[in-house]
Design a protein around this motif. Structure first.
Motif, PDB file in Angstrom:
ATOM      1  N   TRP A 220      81.317  72.233  69.658  1.00  0.00           N
ATOM      2  CA  TRP A 220      81.494  71.947  71.296  1.00  0.00           C
ATOM      3  C   TRP A 220      80.373  71.157  71.797  1.00  0.00           C
ATOM      4  O   TRP A 220      80.965  70.398  72.772  1.00  0.00           O
ATOM      5  N   ASN A 221      79.411  71.185  71.275  1.00  0.00           N
ATOM      6  CA  ASN A 221      78.192  70.277  71.807  1.00  0.00           C
ATOM      7  C   ASN A 221      78.616  68.551  71.799  1.00  0.00           C
ATOM      8  O   ASN A 221      78.459  67.824  72.375  1.00  0.00           O
ATOM      9  N   ALA A 222      79.281  68.416  70.518  1.00  0.00           N
ATOM     10  CA  ALA A 222      79.728  67.113  70.115  1.00  0.00           C
ATOM     11  C   ALA A 222      80.745  66.724  70.899  1.00  0.00           C
ATOM     12  O   ALA A 222      80.818  65.323  71.297  1.00  0.00           O
ATOM     13  N   VAL A 223      81.466  67.403  71.354  1.00  0.00           N
ATOM     14  CA  VAL A 223      82.768  67.052  72.379  1.00  0.00           C
ATOM     15  C   VAL A 223      82.228  66.778  73.750  1.00  0.00           C
ATOM     16  O   VAL A 223      82.627  66.081  74.396  1.00  0.00           O
ATOM     17  N   GLN A 224      81.235  67.523  74.218  1.00  0.00           N
ATOM     18  CA  GLN A 224      80.665  67.486  75.358  1.00  0.00           C
ATOM     19  C   GLN A 224      79.757  65.953  75.654  1.00  0.00           C
ATOM     20  O   GLN A 224      79.847  64.953  76.365  1.00  0.00           O
ATOM     21  N   TYR A 225      79.345  65.727  74.426  1.00  0.00           N
ATOM     22  CA  TYR A 225      78.583  64.525  74.120  1.00  0.00           C
ATOM     23  C   TYR A 225      79.290  63.336  74.233  1.00  0.00           C
ATOM     24  O   TYR A 225      79.221  62.225  74.629  1.00  0.00           O
ATOM     25  N   LEU A 226      80.664  63.389  73.393  1.00  0.00           N
ATOM     26  CA  LEU A 226      81.641  62.408  73.763  1.00  0.00           C
ATOM     27  C   LEU A 226      81.917  62.045  75.099  1.00  0.00           C
ATOM     28  O   LEU A 226      81.929  60.825  75.511  1.00  0.00           O
ATOM     29  N   LYS A 227      82.340  63.378  75.789  1.00  0.00           N
ATOM     30  CA  LYS A 227      82.793  63.096  76.880  1.00  0.00           C
ATOM     31  C   LYS A 227      81.778  62.294  78.096  1.00  0.00           C
ATOM     32  O   LYS A 227      82.447  61.577  78.684  1.00  0.00           O
ATOM     33  N   GLU A 228      80.781  62.826  78.118  1.00  0.00           N
ATOM     34  CA  GLU A 228      79.681  62.645  78.898  1.00  0.00           C
ATOM     35  C   GLU A 228      79.199  60.982  78.591  1.00  0.00           C
ATOM     36  O   GLU A 228      78.772  60.628  79.529  1.00  0.00           O
ATOM     37  N   THR A 229      78.765  60.912  77.291  1.00  0.00           N
ATOM     38  CA  THR A 229      78.018  59.616  77.034  1.00  0.00           C
ATOM     39  C   THR A 229      78.702  58.548  76.094  1.00  0.00           C
ATOM     40  O   THR A 229      78.637  57.328  76.398  1.00  0.00           O
ATOM     41  N   ILE A 230      79.314  58.945  74.983  1.00  0.00           N
ATOM     42  CA  ILE A 230      79.904  58.146  74.066  1.00  0.00           C
ATOM     43  C   ILE A 230      81.467  57.569  74.393  1.00  0.00           C
ATOM     44  O   ILE A 230      81.479  56.168  74.183  1.00  0.00           O
ATOM     45  N   TRP A 231      82.048  58.316  74.919  1.00  0.00           N
ATOM     46  CA  TRP A 231      83.430  57.922  74.993  1.00  0.00           C
ATOM     47  C   TRP A 231      83.525  56.781  76.145  1.00  0.00           C
ATOM     48  O   TRP A 231      84.045  55.832  76.304  1.00  0.00           O
ATOM     49  N   PRO A 232      82.820  57.201  77.427  1.00  0.00           N
ATOM     50  CA  PRO A 232      82.717  55.765  78.354  1.00  0.00           C
ATOM     51  C   PRO A 232      82.251  54.756  77.839  1.00  0.00           C
ATOM     52  O   PRO A 232      82.866  53.637  78.243  1.00  0.00           O
ATOM     53  N   LEU A 233      81.342  54.437  76.914  1.00  0.00           N
ATOM     54  CA  LEU A 233      80.867  53.228  76.351  1.00  0.00           C
ATOM     55  C   LEU A 233      82.045  52.677  75.534  1.00  0.00           C
ATOM     56  O   LEU A 233      82.015  51.373  75.294  1.00  0.00           O
ATOM     57  N   ILE A 234      82.651  53.551  74.677  1.00  0.00           N
ATOM     58  CA  ILE A 234      83.868  52.977  73.877  1.00  0.00           C
ATOM     59  C   ILE A 234      84.900  52.452  75.065  1.00  0.00           C
ATOM     60  O   ILE A 234      85.440  51.275  74.445  1.00  0.00           O
TER      61      ILE A 234
END
Length: 417
Positions: A220-234
């Motif tokens: 769950w934490n990893a998905v939040q991290y993807l949503k908020e930080t990593i996915w916008p960069l990709i």
């Protein structure tokens, strides 16, 4: 030999009923059942858990299913009549609940703990993350769950460990004798993974993917991290990119992250996890805390799908071999490497081959089954001496048996009134 039965029997006391399509833990349990069956054991799987819609049909795998009760004398009668040669506790919580009863009613049974991962390590790392500080191994010495988990390991005759890093922690930080630990990672049969000839080609795959059981906090934490930080960069580098997020038991909080416009799609439970992974081009697993080895990343290798993960994600998985993609903790580098893998077929193919090499050299059942059988036979044949050598375990068994026993009996009496 301590146990002279010709047909050996294994009693597994499960924390939950196995769901191999929901989690790596479920798959691990089915691997253990297969491993013991190859040695000629009959299997009884017992659990106090409620049945679920996604639990496996144990009888289809020639294993008996038995519901058991917590804090009930009925278990004593059941285990005494079954008289198993070996009892395997699925996670330390089951040993806490039932270990003293097994020791009392079946003293000659070999007691094995399957740790899955070190719960105390995962919780201590999670606590450090939430407190915005680096995890230190000394954190484990004040972690409440560590005291319970280490006591359980000491009370058992041997504990199955899936991570070499965790074995090192137990032997150095907690001074556990190596004779009480047995390395047995997640295991794969030769037919269980693809190869260069059978894996879908780079051009026939699309999208990024995350997959993981949402009852597990690191996911769950990893998905939040993807949503908020990593996915916008990709997304900034690949505007047409899509991330499919799969996982069993998504909460409302998870489902609310779905955003078609951003290409961030919450898919929920995958009907066939391997099918969706092998149709994807890159697995993303930005895990910031956790323990053990990660089933989702081994599954990525099985499916010939390169991955980008963190040091925690890759921990204890590849040995000295190159990773099946990239290992990055910095979010900008993580996103950059994910884009590189997604767009560069040459680098992608090298990463895919790395994954196949890791499986062949570190996770094949054939690498472990002979040694595992020999270790179990040696322990059974030398059980009295093995237990004499483990004085701390005997001491804990003595005191815990008494304290847990009378607490359980008090609860049992309370439940009657």
């Amino acid at each position: 030999m301590y146990n002279t039965q010709k047909v050996q029997s294994l009693l597994i006391i499960g924390f939950v009923w196995p769901e191999p399509n929901s989690s790596a833990a479920g798959g691990r349990m089915m691997q253990l059942i297969s491993l013991f069956q190859k040695q000629g054991f009959t299997i009884t799987f017992a659990s106090p858990a409620q049945d679920t819609d996604f639990m496996i049909d144990l009888q289809a795998f020639q294993a008996d299913k038995k519901g058991i009760l917590l804090n009930s004398q009925s278990f004593d009668t059941f285990v005494q009549e079954l008289n198993p040669s070996v009892v395997l506790f699925d996670r330390f919580m089951m040993e806490e609940q039932f270990g003293w009863r097994v020791a009392e009613k079946c003293p000659n049974a070999l007691r094995i703990l399957d740790t899955e991962d070190l719960h105390s390590l995962r919780l201590a790392r999670q606590k450090a993350f939430k407190e915005k500080r680096d995890f230190k191994t000394t954190d484990l010495l004040i972690e409440e769950v560590a005291k319970r988990e280490i006591a359980s390991i000491l009370r058992c005759d041997v504990s199955l460990m899936i991570s070499e890093v965790e074995i090192d922690l137990l032997t150095t930080t907690f001074k556990i004798d190596t004779s009480l630990l047995l390395y047995l990672p997640l295991l794969l049969e030769p037919h269980a993974f693809l190869n260069l000839d059978t894996a879908p080609l780079f051009d026939n795959r699309k999208d990024f993917i995350f997959i993981g059981n949402f009852l597990h906090e690191p996911n769950w934490n990893a998905v939040q991290y993807l949503k908020e930080t990593i996915w916008p960069l990709i997304k900034k580098q690949v505007p047409e990119a899509v991330l499919n997020v799969y996982g069993a038991y998504p909460s409302q909080k998870v489902l609310q992250l779905n955003n078609v416009k951003d290409g961030f799609l919450i898919r929920g439970r995958a009907v066939d996890a391997q099918e969706v992974v092998k149709q994807s081009r890159v697995v993303l697993a930005p895990l910031r805390f956790g323990a053990g080895i990660k089933g989702k990343l081994l599954e990525a290798m099985q499916c010939g799908t390169p991955s980008v993960t963190t040091a925690i994600g890759a921990e204890s998985m590849q040995g000295q071999l190159p990773w099946n993609g990239f290992v990055e903790d910095n979010p900008e580098l993580f996103a950059s490497k994910a884009v590189t893998l997604y767009q560069d077929e040459k680098i992608w193919l090298e990463a895919q081959q790395n994954g196949f090499d890791i499986i062949k050299q570190r996770y094949m059942t054939t690498l472990f089954e002979t040694e595992f059988k020999a270790q179990i036979q040696t322990l059974q044949g030398n059980l009295p001496q093995h237990r004499l050598n483990n004085f701390m375990g005997a001491l804990l068994q003595h005191h815990t048996l008494k304290s847990t026993k009378y607490m359980s009996k008090w609860i049992e009496e309370k439940n009657k009134s």
